[in-house]
Design a protein around this motif. Structure first.
Motif, PDB file in Angstrom:
ATOM      1  N   ALA A  23       0.831  -1.204   0.000  1.00  0.00           N
ATOM      2  CA  ALA A  23       0.000   0.000   0.000  1.00  0.00           C
ATOM      3  C   ALA A  23       0.867   1.256   0.000  1.00  0.00           C
ATOM      4  O   ALA A  23       0.521   2.260  -0.624  1.00  0.00           O
ATOM      5  CB  ALA A  23      -0.922  -0.007   1.215  1.00  0.00           C
ATOM      6  N   MET A  24       1.986   1.211   0.698  1.00  0.00           N
ATOM      7  CA  MET A  24       2.919   2.342   0.723  1.00  0.00           C
ATOM      8  C   MET A  24       3.415   2.664  -0.683  1.00  0.00           C
ATOM      9  O   MET A  24       3.431   3.828  -1.100  1.00  0.00           O
ATOM     10  CB  MET A  24       4.108   2.011   1.623  1.00  0.00           C
ATOM     11  CG  MET A  24       5.222   3.041   1.607  1.00  0.00           C
ATOM     12  SD  MET A  24       6.706   2.454   2.459  1.00  0.00           S
ATOM     13  CE  MET A  24       7.280   1.187   1.304  1.00  0.00           C
ATOM     14  N   THR A  25       3.801   1.635  -1.417  1.00  0.00           N
ATOM     15  CA  THR A  25       4.341   1.840  -2.759  1.00  0.00           C
ATOM     16  C   THR A  25       3.311   2.438  -3.700  1.00  0.00           C
ATOM     17  O   THR A  25       3.570   3.446  -4.377  1.00  0.00           O
ATOM     18  CB  THR A  25       4.855   0.508  -3.334  1.00  0.00           C
ATOM     19  OG1 THR A  25       5.863  -0.022  -2.463  1.00  0.00           O
ATOM     20  CG2 THR A  25       5.439   0.706  -4.719  1.00  0.00           C
ATOM     21  N   VAL A  26       2.114   1.845  -3.747  1.00  0.00           N
ATOM     22  CA  VAL A  26       1.106   2.317  -4.704  1.00  0.00           C
ATOM     23  C   VAL A  26       0.577   3.698  -4.315  1.00  0.00           C
ATOM     24  O   VAL A  26       0.268   4.522  -5.194  1.00  0.00           O
ATOM     25  CB  VAL A  26      -0.061   1.315  -4.832  1.00  0.00           C
ATOM     26  CG1 VAL A  26       0.430  -0.017  -5.352  1.00  0.00           C
ATOM     27  CG2 VAL A  26      -0.801   1.135  -3.521  1.00  0.00           C
ATOM     28  N   THR A  27       0.490   3.975  -3.022  1.00  0.00           N
ATOM     29  CA  THR A  27      -0.017   5.281  -2.588  1.00  0.00           C
ATOM     30  C   THR A  27       0.949   6.395  -2.968  1.00  0.00           C
ATOM     31  O   THR A  27       0.542   7.447  -3.480  1.00  0.00           O
ATOM     32  CB  THR A  27      -0.243   5.284  -1.074  1.00  0.00           C
ATOM     33  OG1 THR A  27      -1.203   4.275  -0.731  1.00  0.00           O
ATOM     34  CG2 THR A  27      -0.772   6.632  -0.600  1.00  0.00           C
ATOM     35  N   GLY A  28       2.241   6.172  -2.718  1.00  0.00           N
ATOM     36  CA  GLY A  28       3.232   7.177  -3.086  1.00  0.00           C
ATOM     37  C   GLY A  28       3.256   7.438  -4.575  1.00  0.00           C
ATOM     38  O   GLY A  28       3.313   8.591  -5.025  1.00  0.00           O
ATOM     39  N   VAL A  29       3.208   6.368  -5.366  1.00  0.00           N
ATOM     40  CA  VAL A  29       3.226   6.507  -6.825  1.00  0.00           C
ATOM     41  C   VAL A  29       1.966   7.215  -7.312  1.00  0.00           C
ATOM     42  O   VAL A  29       2.025   8.081  -8.202  1.00  0.00           O
ATOM     43  CB  VAL A  29       3.362   5.128  -7.499  1.00  0.00           C
ATOM     44  CG1 VAL A  29       3.182   5.246  -9.013  1.00  0.00           C
ATOM     45  CG2 VAL A  29       4.710   4.513  -7.178  1.00  0.00           C
ATOM     46  N   THR A  30       0.808   6.870  -6.750  1.00  0.00           N
ATOM     47  CA  THR A  30      -0.460   7.468  -7.172  1.00  0.00           C
ATOM     48  C   THR A  30      -0.447   8.982  -6.971  1.00  0.00           C
ATOM     49  O   THR A  30      -0.778   9.747  -7.891  1.00  0.00           O
ATOM     50  CB  THR A  30      -1.635   6.861  -6.382  1.00  0.00           C
ATOM     51  OG1 THR A  30      -1.717   5.464  -6.642  1.00  0.00           O
ATOM     52  CG2 THR A  30      -2.944   7.518  -6.792  1.00  0.00           C
ATOM     53  N   MET A  31      -0.084   9.426  -5.780  1.00  0.00           N
ATOM     54  CA  MET A  31      -0.102  10.863  -5.499  1.00  0.00           C
ATOM     55  C   MET A  31       0.913  11.620  -6.336  1.00  0.00           C
ATOM     56  O   MET A  31       0.641  12.710  -6.835  1.00  0.00           O
ATOM     57  CB  MET A  31       0.136  11.107  -4.008  1.00  0.00           C
ATOM     58  CG  MET A  31      -0.982  10.612  -3.115  1.00  0.00           C
ATOM     59  SD  MET A  31      -0.825  11.225  -1.419  1.00  0.00           S
ATOM     60  CE  MET A  31       0.727  10.465  -0.935  1.00  0.00           C
ATOM     61  N   LYS A  32       2.093  11.043  -6.488  1.00  0.00           N
ATOM     62  CA  LYS A  32       3.128  11.711  -7.284  1.00  0.00           C
ATOM     63  C   LYS A  32       2.720  11.808  -8.751  1.00  0.00           C
ATOM     64  O   LYS A  32       2.878  12.860  -9.389  1.00  0.00           O
ATOM     65  CB  LYS A  32       4.454  10.957  -7.172  1.00  0.00           C
ATOM     66  CG  LYS A  32       5.618  11.630  -7.905  1.00  0.00           C
ATOM     67  CD  LYS A  32       6.909  10.847  -7.735  1.00  0.00           C
ATOM     68  CE  LYS A  32       8.078  11.601  -8.357  1.00  0.00           C
ATOM     69  NZ  LYS A  32       7.884  11.864  -9.805  1.00  0.00           N
ATOM     70  N   LYS A  33       2.196  10.710  -9.293  1.00  0.00           N
ATOM     71  CA  LYS A  33       1.798  10.695 -10.690  1.00  0.00           C
ATOM     72  C   LYS A  33       0.629  11.638 -10.943  1.00  0.00           C
ATOM     73  O   LYS A  33       0.581  12.327 -11.976  1.00  0.00           O
ATOM     74  CB  LYS A  33       1.430   9.268 -11.119  1.00  0.00           C
ATOM     75  CG  LYS A  33       1.121   9.141 -12.598  1.00  0.00           C
ATOM     76  CD  LYS A  33       2.305   9.570 -13.446  1.00  0.00           C
ATOM     77  CE  LYS A  33       1.985   9.492 -14.924  1.00  0.00           C
ATOM     78  NZ  LYS A  33       3.074  10.042 -15.760  1.00  0.00           N
ATOM     79  N   LEU A  34      -0.316  11.687 -10.020  1.00  0.00           N
ATOM     80  CA  LEU A  34      -1.467  12.575 -10.172  1.00  0.00           C
ATOM     81  C   LEU A  34      -1.015  14.026 -10.213  1.00  0.00           C
ATOM     82  O   LEU A  34      -1.431  14.798 -11.081  1.00  0.00           O
ATOM     83  CB  LEU A  34      -2.451  12.361  -9.025  1.00  0.00           C
ATOM     84  CG  LEU A  34      -3.665  13.298  -8.997  1.00  0.00           C
ATOM     85  CD1 LEU A  34      -4.464  13.184 -10.290  1.00  0.00           C
ATOM     86  CD2 LEU A  34      -4.542  12.984  -7.785  1.00  0.00           C
TER      87      LEU A  34
END
Length: 267
Positions: free
Chosen positions: A142-153
């Motif tokens: 969850a840490m990995t996907v959450t960080g990537v999601t916010m950064k990419k958005l």
């Protein structure tokens, strides 16, 4: 577990012989880095030394928690993992306002809901030996996907701000104007998790399954557990990443529903 018992430390030292011997492969990698002038040898040695120390310490902590089968210790360990994961994911998306808090809340919600369902459905008993390792796997993903999601958005909104502003000018709501950017961020963040589920067992055997098999568990039993693990990782990652878009989305707009250029222009 008696730390003052000499036999305990002898047993621990004997058990660390193989892990210490395995560091030879890291030294080979460090030598190749030095030979090729990559400049990574120092970082490699530091990383493996830090991992060695962290895992040794956490081994003692888990041994203590397993010995004292108490719900309070389970929750304390879980909240500690979520806090570290929220901070780490927030660092990845550092240009998103309140990123650490958003990441922490998203990870907490996604993993706690998944864990609650697993316990209620009697998939895992609520004991430290099951809950802490399972929670660790979910929190890490969850840490990995959450960080990537916010950064990419945030990155997509910065690049495509003219497109978003055009949609807003034509009467679209902020949510409608950023639908494609949110969708793209979620697809990119969740694709590795989904691809991993698609290829599990075909390309590589996952860590949990491999550990059980090496520990003497039947491959069929190890497969059953791995299926549960893949399901919970997918569920927790999806909930956490989607929630992070809802929580971070208001930071990109003013109260008048205009793009917040100060947030998008920050480096």
């Amino acid at each position: 577990m008696d730390f003052f018992d000499g036999s305990f430390w002898l047993e621990f030292a004997a058990g660390m012989v193989k892990p210490a011997a395995a560091t030879v492969v890291v030294l080979v990698a460090a030598f190749l880095s030095f030979y090729q002038k990559l400049g990574l040898e120092g970082e490699m040695v530091y990383a493996i030394a830090r991992a060695f120390l962290q895992l040794s310490v956490i081994g003692f902590v888990l041994q203590f928690i397993f010995t004292h089968d108490n719900a309070a210790w389970i929750l304390l360990a879980y909240f500690f993992m979520v806090s570290v994961a929220g901070y780490t994911a927030g660092q990845r998306a550092k240009n998103v306002p309140r990123a650490k808090y958003i990441a922490g809340a998203s990870i907490l919600a996604g993993t706690s809901v998944t864990m609650f369902l697993l316990v209620i459905l009697n998939v895992f008993p609520f004991t430290p030996r099951y809950i802490i390792p399972v929670a660790g796997m979910m929190v890490g993903n969850a840490m990995t996907v959450t960080g990537v999601t916010m950064k990419k958005l945030r990155d997509d909104l910065k690049i495509q701000k003219n497109l978003v502003e055009t949609a807003l000018a034509l009467g679209a709501t902020p949510r409608q104007a950023t639908h494609q950017q949110v969708k793209r961020a979620l697809v990119i963040a969740l694709s590795p998790v989904i691809d991993s589920a698609k290829t599990v067992g075909l390309i590589s055997l996952p860590g949990a399954m491999t550990g059980l098999i090496m520990g003497g568990t039947s491959p069929l039993e190890a497969i059953q557990l791995q299926i549960v693990v893949m399901n919970m990782l997918t569920g927790a990652s999806a909930v956490s990443s989607i929630l992070s878009t809802y929580l971070s989305w208001p930071s990109f707009f003013t109260k008048a529903y205009q793009l917040e250029h100060n947030v998008l222009s920050a480096d």
